[in-house]
Design a protein around this motif. Structure first.
Motif, PDB file in Angstrom:
ATOM      1  N   THR A  69      -9.667   0.501  -1.786  1.00 11.54           N
ATOM      2  CA  THR A  69      -8.937  -0.765  -1.711  1.00 11.54           C
ATOM      3  C   THR A  69      -8.982  -1.410  -0.331  1.00 11.54           C
ATOM      4  O   THR A  69      -9.247  -2.599  -0.191  1.00 11.54           O
ATOM      5  CB  THR A  69      -7.465  -0.537  -2.096  1.00 11.54           C
ATOM      6  N   PHE A  70      -8.734  -0.604   0.711  1.00 10.69           N
ATOM      7  CA  PHE A  70      -8.622  -1.179   2.053  1.00 10.69           C
ATOM      8  C   PHE A  70      -9.972  -1.611   2.617  1.00 10.69           C
ATOM      9  O   PHE A  70     -10.037  -2.216   3.670  1.00 10.69           O
ATOM     10  CB  PHE A  70      -7.972  -0.177   3.004  1.00 10.69           C
ATOM     11  N   TYR A  71     -11.045  -1.251   1.932  1.00 13.27           N
ATOM     12  CA  TYR A  71     -12.389  -1.554   2.435  1.00 13.27           C
ATOM     13  C   TYR A  71     -13.053  -2.675   1.659  1.00 13.27           C
ATOM     14  O   TYR A  71     -14.196  -3.009   1.901  1.00 13.27           O
ATOM     15  CB  TYR A  71     -13.254  -0.283   2.386  1.00 13.27           C
ATOM     16  N   ARG A  72     -12.340  -3.239   0.684  1.00 17.21           N
ATOM     17  CA  ARG A  72     -12.923  -4.308  -0.118  1.00 17.21           C
ATOM     18  C   ARG A  72     -13.200  -5.534   0.738  1.00 17.21           C
ATOM     19  O   ARG A  72     -12.449  -5.832   1.656  1.00 17.21           O
ATOM     20  CB  ARG A  72     -11.962  -4.684  -1.256  1.00 17.21           C
ATOM     21  N   LEU A  75     -10.526  -8.790  -0.304  1.00 15.26           N
ATOM     22  CA  LEU A  75      -9.059  -8.685  -0.268  1.00 15.26           C
ATOM     23  C   LEU A  75      -8.416 -10.042  -0.054  1.00 15.26           C
ATOM     24  O   LEU A  75      -7.407 -10.365  -0.664  1.00 15.26           O
ATOM     25  CB  LEU A  75      -8.624  -7.737   0.853  1.00 15.26           C
ATOM     26  N   GLN A  81      -2.344  -8.267  -4.116  1.00 19.44           N
ATOM     27  CA  GLN A  81      -2.904  -7.049  -3.549  1.00 19.44           C
ATOM     28  C   GLN A  81      -3.041  -5.988  -4.635  1.00 19.44           C
ATOM     29  O   GLN A  81      -2.117  -5.746  -5.397  1.00 19.44           O
ATOM     30  CB  GLN A  81      -1.989  -6.499  -2.447  1.00 19.44           C
ATOM     31  N   VAL A  84      -2.693   0.511  -4.463  1.00 18.46           N
ATOM     32  CA  VAL A  84      -3.537   1.542  -3.877  1.00 18.46           C
ATOM     33  C   VAL A  84      -3.333   2.848  -4.633  1.00 18.46           C
ATOM     34  O   VAL A  84      -2.203   3.270  -4.847  1.00 18.46           O
ATOM     35  CB  VAL A  84      -3.172   1.728  -2.390  1.00 18.46           C
ATOM     36  N   GLY A  86      -4.870   5.839  -3.776  1.00 18.19           N
ATOM     37  CA  GLY A  86      -4.832   6.969  -2.858  1.00 18.19           C
ATOM     38  C   GLY A  86      -6.131   7.746  -2.821  1.00 18.19           C
ATOM     39  O   GLY A  86      -6.845   7.833  -3.814  1.00 18.19           O
ATOM     40  N   GLU A 120     -15.382   7.201   7.209  1.00 19.92           N
ATOM     41  CA  GLU A 120     -14.192   7.407   8.040  1.00 19.92           C
ATOM     42  C   GLU A 120     -13.783   8.875   8.051  1.00 19.92           C
ATOM     43  O   GLU A 120     -13.048   9.322   8.921  1.00 19.92           O
ATOM     44  CB  GLU A 120     -13.005   6.588   7.512  1.00 19.92           C
ATOM     45  N   TYR A 121     -14.219   9.605   7.054  1.00 17.37           N
ATOM     46  CA  TYR A 121     -13.792  11.005   6.932  1.00 17.37           C
ATOM     47  C   TYR A 121     -14.782  11.977   7.551  1.00 17.37           C
ATOM     48  O   TYR A 121     -14.537  13.172   7.601  1.00 17.37           O
ATOM     49  CB  TYR A 121     -13.586  11.355   5.450  1.00 17.37           C
TER      50      TYR A 121
ATOM     51  N   HIS B  59       5.359   3.789  -2.790  1.00 19.38           N
ATOM     52  CA  HIS B  59       4.029   4.269  -3.193  1.00 19.38           C
ATOM     53  C   HIS B  59       2.972   3.841  -2.166  1.00 19.38           C
ATOM     54  O   HIS B  59       2.134   4.644  -1.748  1.00 19.38           O
ATOM     55  CB  HIS B  59       3.700   3.705  -4.579  1.00 19.38           C
ATOM     56  N   THR B  60       3.030   2.579  -1.769  1.00 18.27           N
ATOM     57  CA  THR B  60       2.049   2.075  -0.800  1.00 18.27           C
ATOM     58  C   THR B  60       2.225   2.779   0.545  1.00 18.27           C
ATOM     59  O   THR B  60       1.249   3.095   1.229  1.00 18.27           O
ATOM     60  CB  THR B  60       2.201   0.548  -0.647  1.00 18.27           C
ATOM     61  N   THR B  63       0.429   6.063   0.620  1.00 19.40           N
ATOM     62  CA  THR B  63      -1.010   5.969   0.854  1.00 19.40           C
ATOM     63  C   THR B  63      -1.296   5.656   2.327  1.00 19.40           C
ATOM     64  O   THR B  63      -2.302   6.101   2.866  1.00 19.40           O
ATOM     65  CB  THR B  63      -1.667   4.897  -0.045  1.00 19.40           C
ATOM     66  N   MET B  64      -0.387   4.926   2.976  1.00 16.67           N
ATOM     67  CA  MET B  64      -0.558   4.654   4.403  1.00 16.67           C
ATOM     68  C   MET B  64      -0.352   5.939   5.215  1.00 16.67           C
ATOM     69  O   MET B  64      -1.010   6.148   6.238  1.00 16.67           O
ATOM     70  CB  MET B  64       0.431   3.577   4.858  1.00 16.67           C
ATOM     71  N   GLU B  66      -1.238   8.789   4.317  1.00 19.03           N
ATOM     72  CA  GLU B  66      -2.522   9.505   4.214  1.00 19.03           C
ATOM     73  C   GLU B  66      -3.493   8.969   5.263  1.00 19.03           C
ATOM     74  O   GLU B  66      -4.216   9.741   5.908  1.00 19.03           O
ATOM     75  CB  GLU B  66      -3.069   9.348   2.792  1.00 19.03           C
ATOM     76  N   ILE B  67      -3.509   7.660   5.465  1.00 19.89           N
ATOM     77  CA  ILE B  67      -4.390   7.086   6.494  1.00 19.89           C
ATOM     78  C   ILE B  67      -3.979   7.600   7.876  1.00 19.89           C
ATOM     79  O   ILE B  67      -4.822   7.963   8.699  1.00 19.89           O
ATOM     80  CB  ILE B  67      -4.333   5.546   6.457  1.00 19.89           C
ATOM     81  N   ARG B  70      -5.382  10.838   9.149  1.00 22.86           N
ATOM     82  CA  ARG B  70      -6.809  10.955   9.434  1.00 22.86           C
ATOM     83  C   ARG B  70      -7.060  11.041  10.945  1.00 22.86           C
ATOM     84  O   ARG B  70      -6.237  10.589  11.726  1.00 22.86           O
ATOM     85  CB  ARG B  70      -7.553   9.719   8.911  1.00 22.86           C
ATOM     86  N   ARG B  74      -7.505   4.227  10.879  1.00 25.64           N
ATOM     87  CA  ARG B  74      -7.731   2.785  10.866  1.00 25.64           C
ATOM     88  C   ARG B  74      -8.524   2.383   9.633  1.00 25.64           C
ATOM     89  O   ARG B  74      -9.536   2.983   9.308  1.00 25.64           O
ATOM     90  CB  ARG B  74      -8.471   2.369  12.129  1.00 25.64           C
ATOM     91  N   VAL B  75      -8.066   1.334   8.953  1.00 23.78           N
ATOM     92  CA  VAL B  75      -8.800   0.774   7.818  1.00 23.78           C
ATOM     93  C   VAL B  75      -8.953  -0.731   8.050  1.00 23.78           C
ATOM     94  O   VAL B  75      -8.160  -1.336   8.778  1.00 23.78           O
ATOM     95  CB  VAL B  75      -8.078   1.044   6.472  1.00 23.78           C
ATOM     96  N   ALA B  77      -8.411  -3.323   6.187  1.00 27.92           N
ATOM     97  CA  ALA B  77      -7.766  -4.159   5.170  1.00 27.92           C
ATOM     98  C   ALA B  77      -7.340  -5.539   5.674  1.00 27.92           C
ATOM     99  O   ALA B  77      -7.427  -6.524   4.952  1.00 27.92           O
ATOM    100  CB  ALA B  77      -6.567  -3.425   4.576  1.00 27.92           C
ATOM    101  N   TYR B 345       0.453  -4.998   4.474  1.00 27.88           N
ATOM    102  CA  TYR B 345      -0.569  -5.039   3.423  1.00 27.88           C
ATOM    103  C   TYR B 345      -0.073  -5.834   2.205  1.00 27.88           C
ATOM    104  O   TYR B 345      -0.774  -6.698   1.682  1.00 27.88           O
ATOM    105  CB  TYR B 345      -0.944  -3.606   3.017  1.00 27.88           C
TER     106      TYR B 345
END
Lengths: 188, 355
Positions: A69-72, A75, A81, A84, A86, A120-121, B59-60, B63-64, B66-67, B70, B74-75, B77, B345
């Motif tokens: 989602t964050f790489y689309r 967006l 939006q 997400v 996960g 990124e991973y 929920h959102t 997921t953040m 999780e970022i 890392r 950074r993403v 979005a 977001y």
């Protein structure tokens, strides 16, 4: 909504088994091989591929889920939006050969986003792509290494993949899109 | 709708307030996939968020988180989005937290501190906002000493406004990070049916006011506790009963408040807002209402200790409690980044939404 069925549950099952053999054949084994499903329907397909490989190769491949989602790149064009789902990659991708798994290859933009997200991973040794349906119209220099079925389509059509784990049944249908937003509805 | 008698509600004052949503106590549970879609352009307070929308934010936020775990959190979005932090009041954690959140989403961040801007030359809030918008701001994070200022900003600004704390009134992202922190630590992942005590200077606390909305909407049993002078208005409000199924009690009886509490949130004694005469002395406050180890022992054995910061250690909270095993205060700070990423977001997708 009257659609034309292009893959039945049985055909999906056979395609998954064939792709699972192709993946192992192309990689010449299972060492360093991981499967990463793209949210949402790529994830159960990746699990099935892993299950098929476990059966015929007696090797348990790691399976991950990737949310792109964050790489689309669209967006800022969407009205809402996306929720997400996960990312869950319970392994280090550096040095592995990653097989990205998705349901449909269409514009290629999801795969472009998935490659960005994956990088990124870590730094995979190679990234390959397996899809259940390749419907053409790729807008980027991207092609699938493993394809369940090639389906020539027009842009007005909608390819609807249904997977039992999410939709309650296995089927691929092709619909004449009534709504004029095939890109938003089908994000691939 | 709950109205706060201690304060003229700024949304009514400015005519910008949307009608409160129907009160829906959250069912709680194990974070099912959120069905609700985001329909807000601004985040001014949490009172307008339904239980479904709170669920979507939680929920959102997960997921953040999780970022954030890392190696490079950074993403892309919000690539190309201008986010401007406009702070008229001192702040460390909220301002830095918004800045880090925006940067993690690849937004372009500009920080404006009122004391170092043309505000000191007499520029009005509205002119400052127009200037910042002309300079490319699409999201405005604003903190202001006057209750209601973000509502005024939202009337002027063409993008999204996020309230980072206005006067005594609201601090929505703090309430959301508090809710998220509680849910990640409470068994079952829900605050429904849990006794949450907000202890201290409730009168001057925008944190308490925003938390009241989100916690009661999520089904928590909320108690506010402090000296009567710092509960002014809240006791009458609680006694009058609140809408629907919301559970809310105001009391100066510390023992009753702490009994069987699942969460104890101590509030900072806001000396800078304290009109003379509200408290005899800080020492007396600490002696009667400070959260000490002995008092915490009367709550549930695994009760969470929270504080929105900055702390006056030894006044509203004892140092050994703040640093103790039950304290989740540093988690609150870390979760603040994830919550603010989630809000940025979600708001980025709400172009064209009414409120």
């Amino acid at each position: 909504m009257s659609g034309r069925r292009i893959m039945t549950a049985e055909e999906i099952r056979r395609a998954v088994i064939r792709i699972s053999h192709e993946i192992v054949e192309k990689h010449a084994g299972t060492d360093g091989l991981v499967l990463v499903g793209i949210q949402r329907r790529g994830v159960p397909i990746a699990r099935r591929l892993a299950e098929a490989i476990r059966e015929h190769e007696a090797a348990a491949l790691p399976v991950g889920a990737l949310d792109i989602t964050f790489y689309r790149d669209d967006l800022s064009m969407l009205a809402q939006q996306p929720v997400v789902k996960g990312t869950d990659l319970p392994f280090d991708v550096t040095g592995t050969t990653v097989v990205l798994v998705d349901d449909v290859l269409y514009t290629g933009r999801t795969i472009r986003a998935a490659m960005d997200a994956l990088m990124e991973y870590g730094r995979p040794r190679a990234i390959r792509l397996a899809v259940l349906v390749d419907r053409g119209h790729c807008e980027l220099p991207i092609r699938a290494d493993h394809v369940g079925k090639n389906v020539p389509t027009s842009r007005e059509e909608l390819v609807r993949v249904r997977i039992e784990e999410i939709d309650g049944e296995d089927a691929v249908d092709i619909d004449r899109a009534v709504a004029a937003e095939p890109v938003a509805a089908r994000t691939t | 709708m709950i109205t706060d008698p201690a304060l003229a509600a700024p949304d009514e004052l400015l005519g910008a307030g949307p009608a409160a949503d129907p009160v829906a106590a959250a069912g709680g549970g194990d974070n099912p996939a959120p069905a609700g879609l985001w329909r807000h352009r601004h985040l001014l307070d949490v009172d307008v968020l339904t239980a479904d929308e709170l669920e979507l934010v939680m929920h959102t936020t997960a997921t953040m988180s999780e970022i954030l775990a890392r190696p490079i959190p950074r993403v892309p979005a919000l690539r190309g989005w201008g986010v401007t932090n406009l702070f008229y009041e001192a702040s460390t954690r909220t301002r830095v937290s918004f800045e880090v959140a925006a940067k993690n989403l690849s937004a372009d961040v500009v920080n404006v501190t009122a004391s170092a801007s043309s505000v000191t030359k007499g520029e009005s809030l509205i002119d400052t906002i127009r200037t910042l918008e002309a300079l490319g701001a699409r999201m405005l994070v604003i903190r202001h000493a006057t209750s209601g200022a973000p509502w005024l900003a939202a009337e002027t600004f063409g993008g999204s406004v996020i309230n980072a704390g206005d006067g005594l009134h609201a601090h929505p992202t703090q309430a959301l990070l508090d809710l998220y922190t509680m849910r990640t630590h409470l068994p079952g992942g829900s605050v429904a049916g849990r006794k949450v005590v907000i202890l201290g200077d409730v009168l001057h606390s925008r944190v308490a006011r925003s938390n009241l909305w989100s916690l009661t909407a999520s089904g928590a049993d909320v108690w506010v506790c402090g000296p009567v002078t710092l509960l002014r208005g809240f006791e009458a409000w609680a006694a009058a009963g609140v809408a629907g199924t919301r559970q809310f009690t105001a009391t100066s009886d510390l023992a009753a408040a702490l009994r069987d509490a699942d969460v104890v949130m101590a509030l900072r004694i806001q000396r800078e807002r304290m009109a003379s005469g509200l408290l005899p002395s800080l020492r007396e406050y600490a002696a009667r209402f400070g959260l000490t180890r002995a008092r915490l022992a009367t709550a549930r054995p695994d009760a969470l200790v929270m504080h929105p910061g900055p702390m006056n250690e030894g006044v509203e909270i004892a140092p050994d409690v703040a640093a103790g095993t039950q304290s989740v205060i540093t988690d609150q700070v870390a979760n603040g980044v994830a919550v603010r990423m989630a809000i940025l977001y979600l708001l980025a997708g709400a172009r064209g939404a009414g409120e």
